[in-house]
Motif scaffolding. Structure first.
Motif, PDB file in Angstrom:
ATOM      1  N   ASN A 156       0.896  -1.154   0.106  1.00 12.12           N
ATOM      2  CA  ASN A 156       0.005   0.040   0.111  1.00 12.12           C
ATOM      3  C   ASN A 156       0.866   1.109   0.171  1.00 12.12           C
ATOM      4  OD1 ASN A 156      -2.210  -1.733   1.758  1.00 12.12           O
ATOM      5  ND2 ASN A 156      -3.102  -0.474   0.307  1.00 12.12           N
ATOM      6  N   TYR A 157       0.469   2.311  -0.380  1.00  9.91           N
ATOM      7  CA  TYR A 157       1.037   3.609  -0.344  1.00  9.91           C
ATOM      8  C   TYR A 157       0.919   4.112   1.036  1.00  9.91           C
ATOM      9  CZ  TYR A 157       1.478   3.484  -5.634  1.00  9.91           C
ATOM     10  OH  TYR A 157       1.771   3.034  -6.849  1.00  9.91           O
ATOM     11  N   VAL A 158       1.822   4.760   1.559  1.00 10.06           N
ATOM     12  CA  VAL A 158       1.658   5.205   2.850  1.00 10.06           C
ATOM     13  C   VAL A 158       0.560   6.272   2.887  1.00 10.06           C
ATOM     14  CG1 VAL A 158       2.837   6.508   4.731  1.00 10.06           C
ATOM     15  CG2 VAL A 158       3.949   4.752   3.399  1.00 10.06           C
ATOM     16  N   ASP A 159       0.255   7.163   2.139  1.00 10.78           N
ATOM     17  CA  ASP A 159      -0.571   8.182   2.211  1.00 10.78           C
ATOM     18  C   ASP A 159      -1.850   8.003   1.674  1.00 10.78           C
ATOM     19  OD1 ASP A 159       0.077   8.126  -0.584  1.00 10.78           O
ATOM     20  OD2 ASP A 159       0.497  10.155  -0.904  1.00 10.78           O
ATOM     21  N   GLU A 160      -2.422   6.525   1.422  1.00  7.19           N
ATOM     22  CA  GLU A 160      -3.690   6.420   1.085  1.00  7.19           C
ATOM     23  C   GLU A 160      -4.709   6.247   2.051  1.00  7.19           C
ATOM     24  OE1 GLU A 160      -3.426   3.333  -2.404  1.00  7.19           O
ATOM     25  OE2 GLU A 160      -2.908   2.276  -0.981  1.00  7.19           O
ATOM     26  N   VAL A 161      -5.873   6.423   1.787  1.00  7.26           N
ATOM     27  CA  VAL A 161      -6.889   6.502   2.798  1.00  7.26           C
ATOM     28  C   VAL A 161      -6.925   5.376   3.610  1.00  7.26           C
ATOM     29  CG1 VAL A 161      -8.267   8.076   1.523  1.00  7.26           C
ATOM     30  CG2 VAL A 161      -8.755   5.786   1.130  1.00  7.26           C
ATOM     31  N   THR A 162      -7.397   5.181   4.876  1.00  8.68           N
ATOM     32  CA  THR A 162      -7.601   4.206   5.438  1.00  8.68           C
ATOM     33  C   THR A 162      -8.581   3.032   4.725  1.00  8.68           C
ATOM     34  OG1 THR A 162      -7.108   5.533   7.631  1.00  8.68           O
ATOM     35  CG2 THR A 162      -7.923   3.127   7.941  1.00  8.68           C
ATOM     36  N   GLY A 163      -8.096   1.990   4.951  1.00  8.30           N
ATOM     37  CA  GLY A 163      -9.363   0.830   4.261  1.00  8.30           C
ATOM     38  C   GLY A 163      -9.001   0.662   2.527  1.00  8.30           C
ATOM     39  N   ALA A 164      -8.056   1.252   2.190  1.00  9.62           N
ATOM     40  CA  ALA A 164      -7.758   1.019   0.634  1.00  9.62           C
ATOM     41  C   ALA A 164      -7.388  -0.366   0.358  1.00  9.62           C
ATOM     42  CB  ALA A 164      -6.805   2.153   0.393  1.00  9.62           C
ATOM     43  N   PRO A 165      -7.810  -0.804  -0.682  1.00 11.78           N
ATOM     44  CA  PRO A 165      -7.294  -2.487  -0.987  1.00 11.78           C
ATOM     45  C   PRO A 165      -5.973  -2.220  -1.189  1.00 11.78           C
ATOM     46  CG  PRO A 165      -8.877  -1.353  -2.744  1.00 11.78           C
ATOM     47  CD  PRO A 165      -8.585  -0.405  -1.610  1.00 11.78           C
ATOM     48  N   GLU A 166      -5.139  -3.386  -0.849  1.00 15.41           N
ATOM     49  CA  GLU A 166      -3.703  -3.661  -1.143  1.00 15.41           C
ATOM     50  C   GLU A 166      -3.772  -3.684  -2.523  1.00 15.41           C
ATOM     51  OE1 GLU A 166      -3.300  -6.969   1.365  1.00 15.41           O
ATOM     52  OE2 GLU A 166      -2.553  -6.123   3.243  1.00 15.41           O
ATOM     53  N   ARG A 167      -2.403  -3.660  -2.998  1.00 15.83           N
ATOM     54  CA  ARG A 167      -2.052  -3.479  -4.378  1.00 15.83           C
ATOM     55  C   ARG A 167      -0.960  -4.806  -4.476  1.00 15.83           C
ATOM     56  NH1 ARG A 167      -2.771   1.647  -6.823  1.00 15.83           N
ATOM     57  NH2 ARG A 167      -3.564   3.199  -5.322  1.00 15.83           N
ATOM     58  N   MET A 168      -0.708  -5.279  -5.866  1.00 16.93           N
ATOM     59  CA  MET A 168       0.079  -6.084  -6.214  1.00 16.93           C
ATOM     60  C   MET A 168       0.998  -5.959  -7.251  1.00 16.93           C
ATOM     61  SD  MET A 168      -0.472 -10.251  -5.976  1.00 16.93           S
ATOM     62  CE  MET A 168      -1.375 -10.418  -7.528  1.00 16.93           C
ATOM     63  N   ALA A 169       2.071  -5.882  -7.017  1.00 12.14           N
ATOM     64  CA  ALA A 169       3.041  -5.949  -8.258  1.00 12.14           C
ATOM     65  C   ALA A 169       3.710  -7.340  -8.576  1.00 12.14           C
ATOM     66  CB  ALA A 169       4.045  -4.822  -8.001  1.00 12.14           C
ATOM     67  N   THR A 170       4.035  -7.696  -9.658  1.00 11.68           N
ATOM     68  CA  THR A 170       4.412  -8.826 -10.029  1.00 11.68           C
ATOM     69  C   THR A 170       5.723  -8.976 -11.062  1.00 11.68           C
ATOM     70  OG1 THR A 170       2.854  -9.192 -11.770  1.00 11.68           O
ATOM     71  CG2 THR A 170       2.377 -10.288  -9.900  1.00 11.68           C
ATOM     72  N   ALA A 171       6.597  -9.618 -10.769  1.00 12.54           N
ATOM     73  CA  ALA A 171       7.818  -9.737 -11.829  1.00 12.54           C
ATOM     74  C   ALA A 171       8.127 -11.198 -12.415  1.00 12.54           C
ATOM     75  CB  ALA A 171       9.090  -9.286 -10.804  1.00 12.54           C
ATOM     76  N   THR A 172       8.672 -11.411 -13.159  1.00 10.87           N
ATOM     77  CA  THR A 172       9.393 -12.649 -13.851  1.00 10.87           C
ATOM     78  C   THR A 172      10.623 -12.940 -13.091  1.00 10.87           C
ATOM     79  OG1 THR A 172       8.114 -12.467 -15.739  1.00 10.87           O
ATOM     80  CG2 THR A 172       9.939 -13.980 -15.732  1.00 10.87           C
ATOM     81  N   LEU A 173      10.656 -14.056 -12.378  1.00  6.15           N
ATOM     82  CA  LEU A 173      11.842 -14.237 -11.924  1.00  6.15           C
ATOM     83  C   LEU A 173      12.447 -15.657 -12.704  1.00  6.15           C
ATOM     84  CD1 LEU A 173      13.579 -14.050  -9.275  1.00  6.15           C
ATOM     85  CD2 LEU A 173      12.236 -15.724  -8.086  1.00  6.15           C
TER      86      LEU A 173
END
Length: 180
Positions: A156-173
């Protein structure tokens, strides 16, 4: 008249036999060199970690894919760099052989209290991030095996509103599995 035609046919046949003989010899040499390069490690995939979404990087320092001694369970050691331009709270990390679309945020190993300000990084080296397969079981590979999977970071971004859904980033490994 037939003698000239017959002579040309023999020359053409000799030329074709010459080309075929050397062609097979060159093909054999190329195959032998390819096999030698494979066994000497020249054709193994390099260690790569490349995010699809902008904001994170994991290739400044090459990731290391390790086979645990005794069990051959695979885990990854890597450095996560925050290039978002703002601080993020890391909620979880996952290494898996699943495709990007099949990954769920709740499968990630929980990470608590990890805040990365813009431009900072964190090395996931002391906590073993084990890789799981599509059944949720640990991936088992011996050393020198090739690994291809996905690394997911839940945040999550630190400055997001409370209760904002979590984000997900993906990478090829990808990379060669090393012995612990």
């Amino acid at each position: 008249m037939f003698g000239t035609l017959k002579g040309r046919t023999r020359k053409g046949q000799a030329a074709m036999e010459y080309l075929m003989t050397y062609g097979w010899a060159i093909l054999f040499i190329v195959i032998v060199l390819a096999i030698l390069m494979y066994y000497l490690g020249q054709l193994r995939p390099p260690e790569t970690c490349s995010f699809f979404e902008p904001g994170f990087s994991c290739d400044v320092k090459k990731p290391v894919i390790v086979s645990e001694a005794g069990t051959n369970d695979v885990y990854v050691i890597f450095r996560l760099d925050n290039q978002h331009g703002q601080a993020v709270d890391i909620k979880g990390v996952l290494c898996t052989t699943k495709s990007r679309g099949d990954i769920r945020k709740d499968e990630a190993y929980a990470v608590s209290g990890l805040r990365l300000v813009s431009g900072s990084s964190h090395e996931f080296a002391t906590d073993k991030i084990y890789c799981i397969d599509d059944k949720g079981e640990r991936v088992v590979l011996g050393s020198n095996a090739n690994f291809k999977g996905t690394l997911a970071v839940v945040y999550n971004y630190v400055d997001e509103v409370t209760g904002a859904p979590e984000r997900m980033a993906t990478a090829t490994l990808t990379g060669t599995v090393l012995e612990e």
